[in-house]
Design an enzyme around this catalytic site. Structure first.
Site, mmCIF file in Angstrom:
data_model
loop_
_atom_site.group_PDB
_atom_site.id
_atom_site.type_symbol
_atom_site.label_atom_id
_atom_site.label_comp_id
_atom_site.label_asym_id
_atom_site.label_seq_id
_atom_site.Cartn_x
_atom_site.Cartn_y
_atom_site.Cartn_z
ATOM 1 N N HIS A 266 -5.567 -14.651 -3.628
ATOM 2 C CA HIS A 266 -4.607 -13.553 -3.567
ATOM 3 C C HIS A 266 -4.838 -12.689 -2.320
ATOM 4 O O HIS A 266 -3.916 -12.456 -1.527
ATOM 5 C CB HIS A 266 -4.737 -12.707 -4.846
ATOM 6 N N GLU A 267 -6.057 -12.219 -2.160
ATOM 7 C CA GLU A 267 -6.333 -11.321 -1.034
ATOM 8 C C GLU A 267 -6.193 -12.054 0.305
ATOM 9 O O GLU A 267 -5.775 -11.463 1.303
ATOM 10 C CB GLU A 267 -7.718 -10.692 -1.163
ATOM 11 N N HIS A 270 -2.642 -11.841 1.387
ATOM 12 C CA HIS A 270 -2.363 -10.560 2.051
ATOM 13 C C HIS A 270 -2.842 -10.603 3.501
ATOM 14 O O HIS A 270 -2.127 -10.226 4.429
ATOM 15 C CB HIS A 270 -3.117 -9.425 1.344
ATOM 16 N N GLU A 296 2.967 -8.489 -1.327
ATOM 17 C CA GLU A 296 2.570 -9.118 -2.591
ATOM 18 C C GLU A 296 3.183 -10.515 -2.723
ATOM 19 O O GLU A 296 2.615 -11.390 -3.369
ATOM 20 C CB GLU A 296 2.965 -8.246 -3.785
#
Lengths: 502, 502
Positions: A266-267, A270, A296
């Protein structure tokens, strides 16, 4: 001065502001990861000082005059050119910042440092009262912030606009109103089917190995370590101090594999967005994402659309089994795939499956709007949370740490951010449909561990533009329509039909 | 405005400046410890921006007027009061800063980030040429800096004044001229005696255990972890982001015990000085030490006067043997004590014994003055280093990494800092004589692992004053005389007589 010289000077002023913002992110990163507890008060002063100086620069009459003077010159440029967009976005930010008082800015920066500490304590001790006075102050600040932008169509609009430039609460509600019954309907269909097993995910997984496999996966996906690093934190986030320094953080759970695994993906999503900006955008207000929702969409794409997909684990599951033979040796790929996609209403947003996730967001938005409209008092947030949770999930959190205290956002002043998560899911699926049209053999590429053409597509269509375009505009350009919940529902229906066989 | 209100406003302006300086230290800390390599360029911009803004605030006409206006009010206060000293020191800093151009400040900040990277590369690859152009630039900046302060008595004076406020090169040379023959004479006496053995220090020592024992020792000595943390770095340092956040760093050598052990004690000594400031001094120019030399006196005291003393290891050696039984099991306390105090000319300053250490400093100062006076060219520094090294130590460094490239200082713009190390040794011994007069059973207390009365003495006499007094003034107040090499020589003579038996 010639217009070219004025533009040069504008870039200088904007670069100075960008540097100050990057610096405040360094201070925030350090605060959440390494700062000793004794540093709280000093850090609050530092953040307040940098916020005040940044604000002074953002609303300086020199900047305002320059933006005015450049109008005629800009008017004759291609409206999509870097320069035209730079001046347009800078002017929008200038006009917004100019409405906000310097006192509000400094006070706001002072509050969040202590509030963040209080949140940590409140969560650890499962005691909302530690956070309550800080939260009172933070919502009060939000109410005062909103008043700078009166008259507004909806009290939530100015908060939403921070994270989703140009978007209105009305639009957001329309999207969510269309989405909610469909998600609830899907959940009902799933609930009628036999449940899948994911108990194998809840075992002792060596933390160092979890850390290593996370890094290994994102490295194979093309993560640029020369410009990044990962650290451990209480609540994972990514942050960028410029194009050359974009960092991620993660949280390891010794008895639950998905947290760090999908958290790291997820990160990384980003971070890749920020790292994909065109070089010219660095140190300008155009650097980094078009909105939090767009951001997101990228993180959720790495985490879910790729990271929880069957082809991805066709590629990597054999290796994961090698890393955790005693935990996964007897678990087939199919069982693993279904397990990591198990749908079950639960308490914690960041651990929620894709089918329930958006409901967690709608709940938070409803509470935020309630406090902003005055129908919910901050001190009643724990009860309001629990009763809404019952309504949405037919569950009541066992305690506040699992309920209202679970998220860091409010304590860092992020009120109005949550909708971006849900928008991110929708946008991600919209982009995903489009990518799969443009790269028809994408699943096959992923199965082979090839991520270059997908990454390049995103960089070309999305990342490199930074925030040159407003979110709705960018999505329209890339997919041909504005934010639309249909692709997300199509994606969920198809995925869970294959898993649950309804 | 009433004078009290003016004073309040002055404190506000000074606090803002202090915050900005703390922030630049956070950026520097991160750069040296965690920043990915790709962040170099962004960090350089950030440091330049913060330096420029800090400078603007430091020389603002508002600050200048306020300092003027407050003169009559301050003149009637006790000259030793916090307020009188605050205005005096602030005025001194204002007048100095006002001479320096904003361009110089920004350029200087830009240079050091790249130079620091280049130093790391040059040292790793043992190739001076990577650093040379940066060093040319940095010495050129120092020459330009010095010109802001013309006329001066000596070209080195303005650099020295940065680190030792009020001190002149003439004074420094007088001290060193008195000291050098005495140190050389002592070395000769030692060289005539049988050498002690310290080979047991050069074994494999588990790094984690080295880390742990260092923390354990300084914890027992009263280190305040609530306001600190330790990290690993290439060149250890301590830094403070305000009274509540004072950090230390260390470097571990897998095959040499003293580096981390005494390095941790050293940096803890620095940190305790900053942490001992009166609370009122935080966020003012009076915060932290009176000079770099005073600072080094504190770190060298923890490292040497306590840390390499016999009573200290009477207390802790049994435990150290438990931690490293295979390495130290057969080494007696006497052998250990002699080993950690072995005198032998060697190449690396930070590993030098107390009898040779100051000679390393004099060599560096001679080179710095040579470049500043124009008699040594930057490109000839490696040869100049080696030939001076031969003169001082009758040794020639095998390579530049062990020679001119060993220290980080020049690459971070610290030209003129080295003398402070030698002054620190002298001041430490001066304070040490005085402490032992005031606390006659101090060795006995140390043997028992009691450090409170010694710590409290330093806090009361030195730490709490921050930089209220200039270094010579403070030392005069505490010991009754100015900086004097005699106590240091008495200390060395006594210590090494007992070890080498001359």
């Amino acid at each position: 001065m010639l217009p070219e010289e004025q533009l040069q000077h504008l870039k200088y002023l904007l670069a100075e502001i960008a540097d100050l913002i990057y610096i405040s992110y360094v201070l925030g990163w350090d605060q959440q990861i390494y700062m000793p507890l004794g540093g709280t008060q000093n850090r609050a002063y530092q953040l307040a000082t940098i916020a005040r100086i940044t604000h002074d620069k953002q609303v300086s009459s020199e900047l305002g005059r320059l933006l005015d003077t450049l109008q005629p010159y800009i008017a004759q440029l291609d409206p999509d050119s870097f320069e035209a967009r730079l001046v347009k976005v800078a002017r929008r930010k200038y006009e917004k910042e100019a409405k906000v008082s310097a006192e509000w800015v400094a006070e706001s920066a002072m509050v969040t440092t202590a509030a963040y500490e209080a949140w940590g304590k409140a969560r650890a001790e499962n005691d909302f009262s530690h956070l309550e006075p800080h939260l009172e102050h933070l919502f009060d600040l939000s109410l005062r912030y909103v008043e700078f932008f009166a008259p507004y169509e909806h009290v939530y609009d100015p908060l939403l606009d921070i994270h989703e430039p140009g978007m209105k609460t009305r639009e957001l509600k329309a999207i969510f109103d269309a989405l909610r019954p469909q998600q609830v309907g899907l959940l009902r269909k799933i609930a009628e089917q036999p449940q899948v097993d994911n108990s194998f995910l809840y075992q002792a997984y060596d933390e160092q190995k979890q850390w290593d496999i996370g890094l290994e996966l994102i490295t194979k996906m093309g993560f640029d370590w020369k410009r990044s690093r990962q650290d451990k934190t209480l609540h994972p986030f990514s942050t960028s101090f410029g194009l050359g320094d974009v960092r991620i953080t993660t949280r390891l759970s010794p008895n639950y594999l998905p947290q760090a695994l999908f958290g790291t993906l997820h990160e990384a999503g980003h971070a890749m967005y920020a790292m994909g900006s065109d070089a010219a955008l660095d140190r300008t207000p155009l650097f980094d994402g078009a909105s939090s929702g767009l951001h997101e969409s990228q993180s959720r794409m790495w985490e879910n659309l790729i990271g929880r997909s069957y082809p991805f684990w066709q590629c990597f599951y054999p290796h994961l089994k090698e890393v955790f033979p005693s935990q996964l040796g007897n678990i087939s790929l199919d069982t693993f795939y279904k397990g990591i996609n198990k749908v079950q209403p639960s308490f914690i947003r960041v651990e929620a499956d894709e089918a329930t996730y958006n409901l967690h967001i709608m709940l938070r938005m409803q509470l935020e709007i309630g406090v902003m409209e005055g129908t919910i008092k901050v001190k009643h947030l724990p009860e309001a949370w629990n009763s809404l949770f019952q309504e949405y999930f037919s569950l009541t959190p066992p305690d506040n740490a699992t309920g209202v205290l679970q998220d860091v956002h409010w304590s860092t002043g992020l009120i109005g951010y949550f909708p971006s998560y849900a928008l991110g899911n929708l946008i991600g699926a919209q982009l995903w449909e489009r990518i799969n049209q443009d790269i028809p053999n994408l699943p096959e590429q992923i199965r082979r561990g090839e991520f270059a053409s997908w990454r390049e597509w995103l960089r070309e269509k999305v990342h490199r533009h930074g925030s040159k375009f407003e979110p709705q505009e960018l999505i329209q350009r890339v997919t041909g329509s504005k934010i639309d919940p249909a692709p997300y529902m199509r994606y969920l229906e198809q995925k869970y039909r294959s898993i649950y066989g309804f």
